[in-house]
Design a protein around this motif. Structure first.
Motif, PDB file in Angstrom:
ATOM      1  N   GLU A  29       0.837  -1.198   0.000  1.00  0.00           N
ATOM      2  CA  GLU A  29       0.000   0.000   0.000  1.00  0.00           C
ATOM      3  C   GLU A  29       0.869   1.244   0.000  1.00  0.00           C
ATOM      4  O   GLU A  29       2.005   1.229   0.491  1.00  0.00           O
ATOM      5  N   SER A  30       0.321   2.337  -0.514  1.00  0.00           N
ATOM      6  CA  SER A  30       0.992   3.626  -0.475  1.00  0.00           C
ATOM      7  C   SER A  30      -0.053   4.729  -0.550  1.00  0.00           C
ATOM      8  O   SER A  30      -1.222   4.466  -0.871  1.00  0.00           O
ATOM      9  N   GLY A  31       0.378   5.954  -0.261  1.00  0.00           N
ATOM     10  CA  GLY A  31      -0.503   7.100  -0.420  1.00  0.00           C
ATOM     11  C   GLY A  31      -1.048   7.683   0.869  1.00  0.00           C
ATOM     12  O   GLY A  31      -1.731   8.718   0.836  1.00  0.00           O
ATOM     13  N   GLY A  32      -0.789   7.044   1.994  1.00  0.00           N
ATOM     14  CA  GLY A  32      -1.270   7.581   3.249  1.00  0.00           C
ATOM     15  C   GLY A  32      -0.496   8.828   3.653  1.00  0.00           C
ATOM     16  O   GLY A  32       0.494   9.200   3.029  1.00  0.00           O
ATOM     17  N   GLY A  33      -0.987   9.483   4.711  1.00  0.00           N
ATOM     18  CA  GLY A  33      -0.309  10.670   5.192  1.00  0.00           C
ATOM     19  C   GLY A  33      -1.191  11.501   6.089  1.00  0.00           C
ATOM     20  O   GLY A  33      -2.260  11.058   6.522  1.00  0.00           O
ATOM     21  N   LEU A  34      -0.724  12.699   6.359  1.00  0.00           N
ATOM     22  CA  LEU A  34      -1.450  13.652   7.193  1.00  0.00           C
ATOM     23  C   LEU A  34      -2.187  14.639   6.292  1.00  0.00           C
ATOM     24  O   LEU A  34      -1.585  15.226   5.377  1.00  0.00           O
ATOM     25  N   VAL A  35      -3.472  14.823   6.559  1.00  0.00           N
ATOM     26  CA  VAL A  35      -4.275  15.726   5.743  1.00  0.00           C
ATOM     27  C   VAL A  35      -5.230  16.482   6.652  1.00  0.00           C
ATOM     28  O   VAL A  35      -5.652  15.963   7.696  1.00  0.00           O
ATOM     29  N   GLN A  36      -5.571  17.688   6.266  1.00  0.00           N
ATOM     30  CA  GLN A  36      -6.504  18.480   7.055  1.00  0.00           C
ATOM     31  C   GLN A  36      -7.945  18.028   6.803  1.00  0.00           C
ATOM     32  O   GLN A  36      -8.247  17.486   5.738  1.00  0.00           O
ATOM     33  N   PRO A  37      -8.819  18.252   7.764  1.00  0.00           N
ATOM     34  CA  PRO A  37     -10.237  17.928   7.551  1.00  0.00           C
ATOM     35  C   PRO A  37     -10.751  18.605   6.282  1.00  0.00           C
ATOM     36  O   PRO A  37     -10.431  19.765   6.009  1.00  0.00           O
ATOM     37  N   GLY A  38     -11.526  17.842   5.503  1.00  0.00           N
ATOM     38  CA  GLY A  38     -12.022  18.330   4.226  1.00  0.00           C
ATOM     39  C   GLY A  38     -11.112  18.036   3.054  1.00  0.00           C
ATOM     40  O   GLY A  38     -11.502  18.229   1.899  1.00  0.00           O
ATOM     41  N   GLY A  39      -9.918  17.543   3.356  1.00  0.00           N
ATOM     42  CA  GLY A  39      -8.958  17.261   2.305  1.00  0.00           C
ATOM     43  C   GLY A  39      -9.184  15.912   1.645  1.00  0.00           C
ATOM     44  O   GLY A  39     -10.150  15.198   1.958  1.00  0.00           O
ATOM     45  N   SER A  40      -8.272  15.574   0.734  1.00  0.00           N
ATOM     46  CA  SER A  40      -8.388  14.344  -0.050  1.00  0.00           C
ATOM     47  C   SER A  40      -7.063  13.596  -0.076  1.00  0.00           C
ATOM     48  O   SER A  40      -5.994  14.198   0.056  1.00  0.00           O
ATOM     49  N   LEU A  41      -7.173  12.297  -0.257  1.00  0.00           N
ATOM     50  CA  LEU A  41      -6.019  11.427  -0.447  1.00  0.00           C
ATOM     51  C   LEU A  41      -6.417  10.308  -1.394  1.00  0.00           C
ATOM     52  O   LEU A  41      -7.596   9.949  -1.487  1.00  0.00           O
ATOM     53  N   ARG A  42      -5.421   9.736  -2.054  1.00  0.00           N
ATOM     54  CA  ARG A  42      -5.665   8.534  -2.843  1.00  0.00           C
ATOM     55  C   ARG A  42      -4.677   7.460  -2.413  1.00  0.00           C
ATOM     56  O   ARG A  42      -3.453   7.655  -2.508  1.00  0.00           O
ATOM     57  N   LEU A  43      -5.219   6.356  -1.946  1.00  0.00           N
ATOM     58  CA  LEU A  43      -4.407   5.214  -1.561  1.00  0.00           C
ATOM     59  C   LEU A  43      -4.272   4.262  -2.747  1.00  0.00           C
ATOM     60  O   LEU A  43      -5.200   4.121  -3.548  1.00  0.00           O
ATOM     61  N   SER A  44      -3.120   3.610  -2.824  1.00  0.00           N
ATOM     62  CA  SER A  44      -2.869   2.604  -3.854  1.00  0.00           C
ATOM     63  C   SER A  44      -2.440   1.309  -3.193  1.00  0.00           C
ATOM     64  O   SER A  44      -1.795   1.324  -2.142  1.00  0.00           O
ATOM     65  N   CYS A  45      -2.792   0.208  -3.841  1.00  0.00           N
ATOM     66  CA  CYS A  45      -2.375  -1.110  -3.369  1.00  0.00           C
ATOM     67  C   CYS A  45      -2.015  -1.943  -4.585  1.00  0.00           C
ATOM     68  O   CYS A  45      -2.875  -2.221  -5.418  1.00  0.00           O
ATOM     69  N   ALA A  46      -0.765  -2.337  -4.665  1.00  0.00           N
ATOM     70  CA  ALA A  46      -0.290  -3.135  -5.792  1.00  0.00           C
ATOM     71  C   ALA A  46      -0.002  -4.557  -5.340  1.00  0.00           C
ATOM     72  O   ALA A  46       0.723  -4.771  -4.364  1.00  0.00           O
ATOM     73  N   ALA A  47      -0.578  -5.513  -6.060  1.00  0.00           N
ATOM     74  CA  ALA A  47      -0.351  -6.925  -5.772  1.00  0.00           C
ATOM     75  C   ALA A  47       0.672  -7.484  -6.746  1.00  0.00           C
ATOM     76  O   ALA A  47       0.659  -7.159  -7.934  1.00  0.00           O
ATOM     77  N   SER A  48       1.567  -8.322  -6.224  1.00  0.00           N
ATOM     78  CA  SER A  48       2.582  -8.929  -7.076  1.00  0.00           C
ATOM     79  C   SER A  48       2.916 -10.311  -6.555  1.00  0.00           C
ATOM     80  O   SER A  48       2.546 -10.686  -5.451  1.00  0.00           O
ATOM     81  N   GLY A  49       3.641 -11.080  -7.384  1.00  0.00           N
ATOM     82  CA  GLY A  49       4.037 -12.414  -6.969  1.00  0.00           C
ATOM     83  C   GLY A  49       3.374 -13.484  -7.808  1.00  0.00           C
ATOM     84  O   GLY A  49       3.023 -13.263  -8.959  1.00  0.00           O
ATOM     85  N   SER A  50       3.170 -14.632  -7.198  1.00  0.00           N
ATOM     86  CA  SER A  50       2.659 -15.802  -7.912  1.00  0.00           C
ATOM     87  C   SER A  50       1.133 -15.779  -7.971  1.00  0.00           C
ATOM     88  O   SER A  50       0.447 -16.574  -7.333  1.00  0.00           O
ATOM     89  N   ILE A  51       0.619 -14.861  -8.770  1.00  0.00           N
ATOM     90  CA  ILE A  51      -0.826 -14.658  -8.871  1.00  0.00           C
ATOM     91  C   ILE A  51      -1.359 -15.344 -10.111  1.00  0.00           C
ATOM     92  O   ILE A  51      -0.875 -15.090 -11.214  1.00  0.00           O
ATOM     93  N   PHE A  52      -2.374 -16.179  -9.924  1.00  0.00           N
ATOM     94  CA  PHE A  52      -3.084 -16.756 -11.070  1.00  0.00           C
ATOM     95  C   PHE A  52      -4.253 -15.851 -11.434  1.00  0.00           C
ATOM     96  O   PHE A  52      -4.479 -15.538 -12.598  1.00  0.00           O
TER      97      PHE A  52
END
Length: 120
Positions: free
Chosen positions: A6-29
């Motif tokens: 995961e990535s994209g977290g952080g400190l933000v003021q009320p009313g603000g916006s963030l976008r989190l990302s989650c990348a999967a990798s490895g032996s995925i079918f």
């Protein structure tokens, strides 16, 4: 083995916006669904949003209209767009993927979490 980062977290003021990302990798079918959970201090982990391989989404009532889950199937990545953030959204956000791995075993995998803090 399957890894979620995961990535994209952080400190933000009320009313603000963030976008989190989650990348999967490895032996995925295949990846059947990807979800975001969150856990605030002293509280149980709760489901925030889920998206299936077919694109069907489900969002918790507490964030409906403010958070949007999406997915890039080609890159095994899911996103959580969070807007109009409130202090009560402060939590450690986890990504979960329901995967079938290369051994054709289906199970859930979790990321390590990314911290979101909403504060002025």
């Amino acid at each position: 083995q399957v890894q979620l980062v995961e990535s994209g977290g952080g400190l933000v003021q009320p009313g603000g916006s963030l976008r989190l990302s989650c990348a999967a990798s490895g032996s995925i079918f295949s990846i059947d669904s990807m979800s975001w959970y969150r856990q605030a201090p002293g509280k149980e982990r709760e489901l925030v949003a889920t998206i299936t391989r077919g694109g069907i989404t489900n969002t918790a009532d507490s964030v409906k209209g403010r958070f949007t889950i999406s997915r890039d199937i080609a890159n095994n990545t899911t996103y959580l767009r969070m807007t109009t953030l409130k202090p009560e959204d402060t939590a450690l956000y986890y990504c979960k993927a329901e995967c079938t791995n290369s051994l054709l075993v289906r199970r859930a995998y979790w990321g390590q979490g990314t911290q979101v803090t909403v504060s002025s």
